[in-house]
Design an enzyme around this catalytic site. Structure first.
Site, PDB file in Angstrom:
ATOM      1  N   GLY A  69      -2.687  -0.663   2.469  1.00  0.00           N
ATOM      2  CA  GLY A  69      -3.332  -1.926   2.112  1.00  0.00           C
ATOM      3  C   GLY A  69      -3.908  -1.829   0.717  1.00  0.00           C
ATOM      4  O   GLY A  69      -4.092  -0.734   0.182  1.00  0.00           O
ATOM      5  N   CYS A 125      -9.393   5.670   1.463  1.00  0.00           N
ATOM      6  CA  CYS A 125      -9.425   4.510   0.560  1.00  0.00           C
ATOM      7  C   CYS A 125      -8.845   4.937  -0.776  1.00  0.00           C
ATOM      8  O   CYS A 125      -9.212   6.006  -1.308  1.00  0.00           O
ATOM      9  CB  CYS A 125     -10.868   4.030   0.391  1.00  0.00           C
ATOM     10  SG  CYS A 125     -11.027   2.611  -0.703  1.00  0.00           S
ATOM     11  N   LEU A 126      -7.966   4.121  -1.307  1.00  0.00           N
ATOM     12  CA  LEU A 126      -7.342   4.466  -2.588  1.00  0.00           C
ATOM     13  C   LEU A 126      -8.369   4.466  -3.723  1.00  0.00           C
ATOM     14  O   LEU A 126      -8.135   5.068  -4.768  1.00  0.00           O
ATOM     15  CB  LEU A 126      -6.198   3.493  -2.898  1.00  0.00           C
ATOM     16  CG  LEU A 126      -5.037   3.497  -1.887  1.00  0.00           C
ATOM     17  CD1 LEU A 126      -3.985   2.465  -2.272  1.00  0.00           C
ATOM     18  CD2 LEU A 126      -4.394   4.873  -1.762  1.00  0.00           C
ATOM     19  N   GLN A 133      -9.848  -3.946  -5.887  1.00  0.00           N
ATOM     20  CA  GLN A 133      -9.571  -2.551  -6.255  1.00  0.00           C
ATOM     21  C   GLN A 133      -8.799  -2.423  -7.565  1.00  0.00           C
ATOM     22  O   GLN A 133      -8.750  -1.338  -8.143  1.00  0.00           O
ATOM     23  CB  GLN A 133      -8.778  -1.857  -5.142  1.00  0.00           C
ATOM     24  CG  GLN A 133      -9.566  -1.707  -3.841  1.00  0.00           C
ATOM     25  CD  GLN A 133      -8.717  -1.091  -2.751  1.00  0.00           C
ATOM     26  OE1 GLN A 133      -8.019  -1.808  -2.052  1.00  0.00           O
ATOM     27  NE2 GLN A 133      -8.766   0.210  -2.612  1.00  0.00           N
ATOM     28  N   HIS A 164     -10.867  -3.357   6.774  1.00  0.00           N
ATOM     29  CA  HIS A 164     -11.160  -2.509   5.608  1.00  0.00           C
ATOM     30  C   HIS A 164     -10.929  -3.306   4.310  1.00  0.00           C
ATOM     31  O   HIS A 164     -11.743  -3.265   3.394  1.00  0.00           O
ATOM     32  CB  HIS A 164     -10.248  -1.271   5.669  1.00  0.00           C
ATOM     33  CG  HIS A 164     -10.354  -0.331   4.516  1.00  0.00           C
ATOM     34  ND1 HIS A 164     -10.836   0.957   4.636  1.00  0.00           N
ATOM     35  CD2 HIS A 164     -10.000  -0.468   3.197  1.00  0.00           C
ATOM     36  CE1 HIS A 164     -10.787   1.549   3.458  1.00  0.00           C
ATOM     37  NE2 HIS A 164     -10.274   0.708   2.557  1.00  0.00           N
ATOM     38  N   GLU A 165      -9.828  -4.054   4.254  1.00  0.00           N
ATOM     39  CA  GLU A 165      -9.495  -4.798   3.022  1.00  0.00           C
ATOM     40  C   GLU A 165     -10.410  -6.012   2.830  1.00  0.00           C
ATOM     41  O   GLU A 165     -10.806  -6.312   1.699  1.00  0.00           O
ATOM     42  CB  GLU A 165      -8.020  -5.239   3.046  1.00  0.00           C
ATOM     43  CG  GLU A 165      -6.998  -4.114   3.178  1.00  0.00           C
ATOM     44  CD  GLU A 165      -7.174  -2.992   2.177  1.00  0.00           C
ATOM     45  OE1 GLU A 165      -7.701  -3.239   1.084  1.00  0.00           O
ATOM     46  OE2 GLU A 165      -6.787  -1.852   2.501  1.00  0.00           O
ATOM     47  N   HIS A 211     -13.483  -4.953   1.192  1.00  0.00           N
ATOM     48  CA  HIS A 211     -13.370  -4.795  -0.268  1.00  0.00           C
ATOM     49  C   HIS A 211     -13.679  -6.112  -0.987  1.00  0.00           C
ATOM     50  O   HIS A 211     -14.280  -6.115  -2.061  1.00  0.00           O
ATOM     51  CB  HIS A 211     -11.946  -4.371  -0.656  1.00  0.00           C
ATOM     52  CG  HIS A 211     -11.718  -2.889  -0.610  1.00  0.00           C
ATOM     53  ND1 HIS A 211     -12.458  -1.991  -1.332  1.00  0.00           N
ATOM     54  CD2 HIS A 211     -10.792  -2.144   0.060  1.00  0.00           C
ATOM     55  CE1 HIS A 211     -12.015  -0.751  -1.108  1.00  0.00           C
ATOM     56  NE2 HIS A 211     -11.006  -0.822  -0.262  1.00  0.00           N
TER      57      HIS A 211
END
Ligand code: K1U
Ligand code: ZN
Length: 147
Positions: free
Chosen positions: A46, A91-92, A51, A133-134, A137
């Site tokens: 994702g 997480c990226l 981000q 999670h997204e 963000h």
């Protein structure tokens, strides 16, 4: 298509609140295409626009193993939540950190798709976790805030 630069914690831009998309047009399509490419390059499942320093409510997701289940969520909202599930999340934007997070097991969401068409879906397990999670963000929240 260019790869986008992913910003890393503790960059304050990760804490910004994303704005709703008012019109789905070629510019939004280009952003989502670049986000998919960036997500696949980094082996993510994702990616939220926040981000890559784009303060718009745009999320791309693909939990398949072969890049065949692309999901675009524009202006997503969680309508209902049920049950609990815990998973070791990554997480990226926070490389090499993992933590056990408990979230709703099943959610119903609404969003606009890449054509700007409204839809609702009910999901569970990994897809549900990834969507939550997204969406976090987009409101400046990170999984480490739950630890
Ligand atoms: O938002 C992101 O930083 C992407 C993130 C999404 C995510 C991972 C795990 C749980 C919830 C949300 C990632 O893709 S990190 C890569 C990763 O840890 C992973 C990859 C494949 C399967 C499971 C996790
Ligand atoms: Zn993340």
């Amino acid at each position: 298509m260019p790869l986008l630069k992913i910003i890393h914690h503790p960059d304050k831009r990760l804490r910004k609140i994303a704005k709703p998309v008012t019109k789905t047009n070629k510019k939004i399509t280009k952003i989502t295409n670049n986000m998919f490419e960036t997500m696949y390059f980094h082996s993510g499942i994702g990616l939220a626009a926040t981000q890559v320093n784009i303060q718009k409510q745009i999320i791309v997701i693909d939990i398949s193993h072969n890049q065949t289940q692309k999901i675009v969520l524009i202006n997503p909202k969680i309508l209902t939540k049920n049950g609990e599930i815990s998973m070791q999340e990554g997480c990226l934007s926070i490389p090499n950190k993992y933590g056990l997070v408990t979230r709703a097991k099943e959610i119903k969401i609404c969003a606009l798709n890449k054509y700007g068409k409204y839809f609702e879906i009910k999901t569970n397990n990994l897809l549900s976790i990834c969507i939550q999670h997204e969406i976090d963000h987009l409101v400046g929240k990170l999984f480490i805030d739950y630890l």
